[in-house]
Motif scaffolding. Structure first.
Motif, mmCIF file in Angstrom:
data_model
loop_
_atom_site.group_PDB
_atom_site.id
_atom_site.type_symbol
_atom_site.label_atom_id
_atom_site.label_comp_id
_atom_site.label_asym_id
_atom_site.label_seq_id
_atom_site.Cartn_x
_atom_site.Cartn_y
_atom_site.Cartn_z
ATOM 1 N N LEU A 278 0.838 -1.200 0.000
ATOM 2 C CA LEU A 278 0.000 0.000 0.000
ATOM 3 C C LEU A 278 0.882 1.264 0.000
ATOM 4 C CD1 LEU A 278 -2.913 0.908 -0.030
ATOM 5 C CD2 LEU A 278 -2.917 0.894 2.457
ATOM 6 N N ILE A 279 1.937 1.241 0.798
ATOM 7 C CA ILE A 279 2.876 2.381 0.810
ATOM 8 C C ILE A 279 3.510 2.537 -0.577
ATOM 9 C CG2 ILE A 279 4.972 3.335 1.852
ATOM 10 C CD1 ILE A 279 4.342 1.839 4.405
ATOM 11 N N MET A 280 3.895 1.390 -1.174
ATOM 12 C CA MET A 280 4.526 1.434 -2.504
ATOM 13 C C MET A 280 3.545 1.941 -3.557
ATOM 14 S SD MET A 280 6.608 -2.125 -2.231
ATOM 15 C CE MET A 280 7.244 -2.182 -3.903
ATOM 16 N N LEU A 281 2.276 1.554 -3.374
ATOM 17 C CA LEU A 281 1.242 1.988 -4.317
ATOM 18 C C LEU A 281 1.086 3.515 -4.264
ATOM 19 C CD1 LEU A 281 -0.716 0.548 -6.257
ATOM 20 C CD2 LEU A 281 -2.441 0.641 -4.471
ATOM 21 N N VAL A 282 1.070 4.065 -3.057
ATOM 22 C CA VAL A 282 0.964 5.519 -2.900
ATOM 23 C C VAL A 282 2.127 6.194 -3.618
ATOM 24 C CG1 VAL A 282 1.041 7.429 -1.237
ATOM 25 C CG2 VAL A 282 -0.283 5.383 -0.708
ATOM 26 N N SER A 283 3.329 5.655 -3.407
ATOM 27 C CA SER A 283 4.515 6.247 -4.025
ATOM 28 C C SER A 283 4.460 6.134 -5.551
ATOM 29 C CB SER A 283 5.755 5.576 -3.436
ATOM 30 O OG SER A 283 6.706 5.318 -4.407
ATOM 31 N N ALA A 284 3.994 4.974 -6.059
ATOM 32 C CA ALA A 284 3.934 4.781 -7.516
ATOM 33 C C ALA A 284 2.905 5.721 -8.147
ATOM 34 C CB ALA A 284 3.595 3.324 -7.843
ATOM 35 N N VAL A 285 1.732 5.826 -7.519
ATOM 36 C CA VAL A 285 0.674 6.679 -8.074
ATOM 37 C C VAL A 285 1.119 8.144 -8.038
ATOM 38 C CG1 VAL A 285 -1.678 7.547 -7.685
ATOM 39 C CG2 VAL A 285 -1.221 5.088 -7.579
ATOM 40 N N LEU A 286 1.755 8.540 -6.933
ATOM 41 C CA LEU A 286 2.229 9.914 -6.815
ATOM 42 C C LEU A 286 3.275 10.226 -7.885
ATOM 43 C CD1 LEU A 286 1.862 12.394 -4.904
ATOM 44 C CD2 LEU A 286 3.965 11.655 -3.776
ATOM 45 N N SER A 287 4.226 9.312 -8.091
ATOM 46 C CA SER A 287 5.247 9.604 -9.111
ATOM 47 C C SER A 287 4.625 9.633 -10.493
ATOM 48 C CB SER A 287 6.427 8.643 -9.101
ATOM 49 O OG SER A 287 6.277 7.624 -8.211
ATOM 50 N N PHE A 288 3.626 8.771 -10.705
ATOM 51 C CA PHE A 288 2.961 8.780 -12.011
ATOM 52 C C PHE A 288 2.265 10.116 -12.251
ATOM 53 C CE2 PHE A 288 -0.891 7.970 -14.542
ATOM 54 C CZ PHE A 288 -0.289 7.554 -15.719
ATOM 55 N N LEU A 289 1.541 10.592 -11.224
ATOM 56 C CA LEU A 289 0.810 11.852 -11.373
ATOM 57 C C LEU A 289 1.762 13.034 -11.553
ATOM 58 C CD1 LEU A 289 -2.003 11.413 -8.688
ATOM 59 C CD2 LEU A 289 -2.195 11.195 -11.184
ATOM 60 N N LEU A 290 2.913 12.959 -10.904
ATOM 61 C CA LEU A 290 3.840 14.093 -10.951
ATOM 62 C C LEU A 290 4.792 14.037 -12.139
ATOM 63 C CD1 LEU A 290 4.708 14.492 -7.186
ATOM 64 C CD2 LEU A 290 3.400 16.059 -8.616
ATOM 65 N N MET A 291 4.788 12.896 -12.859
ATOM 66 C CA MET A 291 5.750 12.724 -13.939
ATOM 67 C C MET A 291 5.743 13.870 -14.950
ATOM 68 S SD MET A 291 6.610 9.204 -15.889
ATOM 69 C CE MET A 291 5.258 9.273 -17.052
ATOM 70 N N PRO A 292 4.566 14.304 -15.441
ATOM 71 C CA PRO A 292 4.591 15.416 -16.409
ATOM 72 C C PRO A 292 5.223 16.672 -15.814
ATOM 73 C CG PRO A 292 2.433 14.377 -16.379
ATOM 74 C CD PRO A 292 3.200 13.794 -15.230
ATOM 75 N N ALA A 293 4.926 16.973 -14.557
ATOM 76 C CA ALA A 293 5.484 18.176 -13.929
ATOM 77 C C ALA A 293 6.997 18.035 -13.749
ATOM 78 C CB ALA A 293 4.821 18.423 -12.583
ATOM 79 N N LEU A 294 7.424 16.837 -13.324
ATOM 80 C CA LEU A 294 8.854 16.622 -13.119
ATOM 81 C C LEU A 294 9.612 16.658 -14.439
ATOM 82 C CD1 LEU A 294 8.949 13.944 -10.312
ATOM 83 C CD2 LEU A 294 9.688 16.332 -10.206
#
Ligand code: ZN
Length: 369
Positions: A278-294
């Motif tokens: 679940l912790i890894m899922l939060v991190s994966a979803v967050l990085s996915f959402l932030l990818m365009p901005a990053l």
């Protein structure tokens, strides 16, 4: 060229979806609890050891699931004549990569669950601070400990080039700790250069494939770009950005863990490491959402480094010819669609970089001869 990039992109997406799928399946089916029980069994009920076994099993499952895609990626590089790595060497790299992932993953997981047990209320703040320290630590040791696991490096021997770089860095008012030749040709036909490390390990690395086929002027232009990252302090800034994102990530993970425990009754308590997916899922979803901005932030940095290089070298022409060579050699998409650029590209498309250099050249005609 288009086909190669499309395949690579789809491979990346498939890999991400597969990893995400694994986490979701583990959580939805409750298999994560069975893995935890198995880990406890193997560890003789010792918590710290059980966390390690759990992480080890997770990385093995993840590696086995993704092996088909990894192998396909290896074949694709060969099909497009971008790689000359033998299968045996590739297998060795896969094993090493898995081991590095296991060591880093185990350190991070042990840290998270140790802080959860020691400070259940503020674990996420403490773990966040520790993660930043570790991140800086890994950025520092990467060029001397991690990279050499996969490639050979040696100090740049070309005295004339070294001389030029020293002059470049003096003009920039900075000191680079070293320039290294990166034996990329043993595995790949692509060319590359990078600024890596922190503090005493900060260095510029240049692929031998680049040193071989590019003129000294072109290499100087590429070096000037890397130096631009250095002058604009992109590594420390990147660490700050990373710190901000992980702060949000840890805060969100804590909220979601509490929700899963108190409302969904998925786990008994925070310290139940079956909640790791679940912790890894939060991190994966967050990085996915932030990818365009990053990626947008990274492209901004790249443009800044490019602009620095125009002013640091006597003529912009070798920058342009070097970019053209790099694009050909690496089968880069010169002009991807805007959507592909926004979503996936950490660097501006080559066509735009060349265009920017030409525009700069026109507006500064006469200044730099
Ligand atoms: Zn760059």
């Amino acid at each position: 060229m288009r086909r190669y990039n499309r395949i690579r992109r789809r491979l990346g997406i498939a890999d991400f979806v597969l990893g995400l799928g694994l986490l979701i399946v583990l959580l939805a089916t409750g298999w994560t609890a069975r893995l935890r029980d198995l880990a406890y069994l193997g560890a003789g009920q010792i918590y710290v050891l059980a966390v390690f076994f759990y992480v080890a099993m997770l990385t093995v499952i993840n590696k086995l699931l993704g092996l088909g895609l990894d192998y396909y990626g290896f074949r694709v590089e060969h099909r497009f004549q971008l790689s000359n790595q033998r299968l045996r060497s590739w297998v060795r790299d896969q094993v090493k990569g898995w081991l590095v992932g296991l060591v880093i993953g185990a350190i991070l997981a042990e840290l998270v669950y140790a802080t959860i047990r020691a400070a259940p209320r503020f674990w996420w703040l403490i773990a966040w601070a520790a993660f930043i320290v570790l991140y800086v630590f890994f950025a520092q040791i990467a060029p001397v400990v991690l990279f050499p696991l996969f490639y050979k490096f040696k100090p740049l021997e070309n005295e004339a080039l070294k001389e030029r770089l020293m002059r470049l860095s003096e003009r920039a008012g900075t000191r680079v700790k070293g320039v290294y030749e990166w034996k990329l040709s043993e595995k790949s036909r692509k060319a590359n250069a990078a600024l890596a490390g922190l503090g005493a390990t900060r260095r510029i690395i240049l692929a031998d494939t680049l040193l071989e086929k590019y003129t000294d002027d072109e290499i100087e232009a590429i070096l000037a770009h890397e130096l631009g990252h250095h002058v604009h302090r992109h590594i420390p800034k990147g660490i700050l950005v990373h710190a901000g994102i992980t702060f949000i990530g840890f805060w969100a993970a804590n909220q979601i863990l509490h929700f899963a425990i108190e409302r969904l009754h998925m786990f008994e308590q925070l310290s139940d490491f079956a909640n790791l997916p679940l912790i890894m899922l939060v991190s994966a979803v967050l990085s996915f959402l932030l990818m365009p901005a990053l990626n947008a932030y990274s492209r901004y940095n790249e443009r800044q480094a490019d602009r620095y290089s125009y002013t640091a070298i006597p003529s912009v022409a070798p920058f342009i010819s070097g970019m053209n060579k790099l694009a050909d050699q690496n089968l880069a998409e010169r002009q991807p669609s805007r959507l592909v650029e926004v979503l996936f590209h950490s660097h501006p498309p080559i066509a735009k970089r060349i265009q920017a250099a030409e525009t700069w050249l026109r507006s500064h005609a006469g200044v730099h001869g």
